[in-house]
Design an enzyme around this catalytic site. Structure first.
Site: not given
Ligand SMILES: Nc1nc2c(c(CN[C@H]3C=C[C@H](O)[C@@H]3O)cn2[C@@H]2O[C@H](COP(=O)(O)O)[C@@H](O)[C@H]2O)c(=O)[nH]1
Length: 310
Positions: A216, A218, A285
């Site tokens: 994803f 981000d 990811d």
């Molecule tokens: N590529 C990727 N981006 C992810 C996630 C997640 C949450 N997923 C977890 C929850 C259940 C699953 O099991 C995952 O472990 C949030 N985000 C993105 O990060 C950014 C926020 O970051 P911060 O500013 O630090 O809060 C925001 O763009 C948000 O959309 C992911 O998994 N992959």
């Protein structure tokens, strides 16, 4: 093959400002594998996620992943805070977030429910608009139930991705790079990935083709890939990020960062495969995102793009 992989491959092959260091990538994967670091926290290990029956969980995820973007301008409110706020609303009164109810929800109610201490949260009016729009689509085409969107996909992640990115304007995360359409679809892919993870691939979470999803793209995973020297930026881009200069949405910089992150994860997946460890792109990811979350405070800055897509 997925629209995302194909279009990001073209960007990666033609990038001017971002490069994937394949040797470093191989070194990192071998290290992770030897140190057994290819594990990730399961969805239900997050306190901030709702645990309920499958229909409520998918409704929760639809709301969460319609709003799951651009936390970086606000230091004290992140993904976990949004997730916890929505979870509490569902625990108090799940009806509140049914599409019919959202259509009657005022902006003040929305702000009070989800951002009580941040009336000026970044893009808060956009978030409200996006939620209203998504609810209108549910009411107009899916009898007001997100479960009907999932059922229409008949256990296919590709079909669900297509429905989300054609019927819901907020999920149409794509760009134009050197005149070509480039797809990222970050929030629609993470929504499908979260449904799959939350329901452990069962019931509404059963997808026969989950492997078609990419990572994803981000701002966190590129950050950890850059920290690991797997993603290398040219000097100009490096300085912009170091000095926290905003990178414009749709710029070559932004597209190259996101597309090379997608391809780097595909290469990492292939390296794990060579070691006999089969992982989907979404699992790689999660490993990287969680690594970033753990190392947060001594990590190189991430790129800053104001966007509703990630
Ligand atoms: N590529 C990727 N981006 C992810 C996630 C997640 C949450 N997923 C977890 C929850 C259940 C699953 O099991 C995952 O472990 C949030 N985000 C993105 O990060 C950014 C926020 O970051 P911060 O500013 O630090 O809060 C925001 O763009 C948000 O959309 C992911 O998994 N992959």
């Amino acid at each position: 093959m997925s629209l995302v992989r194909n279009s990001c491959q073209f960007v990666s092959e033609n990038s001017k400002h971002v490069k994937i260091n394949k040797e470093e990538l191989q070194k990192q994967v071998n290290e992770w594998f030897i140190n057994n670091k290819h594990k990730y926290k399961e969805f239900d290990e997050y306190e901030c996620h709702l645990a309920a029956d499958e229909e409520q969980v998918v409704d929760f995820l639809f709301i969460l992943d319609s709003l799951n973007f651009c936390f970086w301008p606000q230091k004290d409110y992140e993904y976990e805070n949004l997730s916890s706020a929505i979870k509490e609303c569902f625990q108090k009164s799940p009806q509140q977030f049914k599409a019919e109810s959202i259509l009657k929800m005022s902006f003040e109610e929305f702000q009070q429910l989800l951002f009580p201490n941040h009336p000026d949260f970044p893009l808060i009016t956009e978030r409200y608009r996006l939620l209203k729009h998504a609810s209108e689509v549910l009411v107009t085409f899916f009898e007001g139930e997100f479960v009907n969107v999932i059922k229409a996909a008949k256990n296919s992640a590709a079909k669900l991705l297509n429905i989300l990115t054609t019927q819901f304007l907020g999920f149409q995360d794509h760009a134009i790079y050197q005149g070509r359409q480039t797809f990222f679809y970050k929030r629609s892919q993470i929504l499908i990935g979260d449904i799959y993870a939350a329901l452990k691939g069962q019931g509404l979470g059963k997808f026969d083709d989950i492997e078609i999803l990419t990572m994803f793209p981000d701002y966190r995973v590129p950050q950890i890939l850059n920290q690991l020297n797997v993603l290398q930026y040219d000097e100009e881009l490096e300085n912009k990020i170091k000095n926290q200069v905003e990178i414009t949405h749709g710029s070559e910089y932004e597209i190259e960062i996101r597309a090379n992150s997608v391809i780097a994860v595909e290469l990492i997946k292939e390296e794990f495969q060579k070691l006999g460890q089969k992982l989907n792109s979404i699992e790689v990811d999660w490993i990287l995102w969680q690594m970033g979350e753990e190392q947060r405070f001594d990590i190189v800055p991430h790129h800053r793009t104001l966007s509703i897509y990630y």
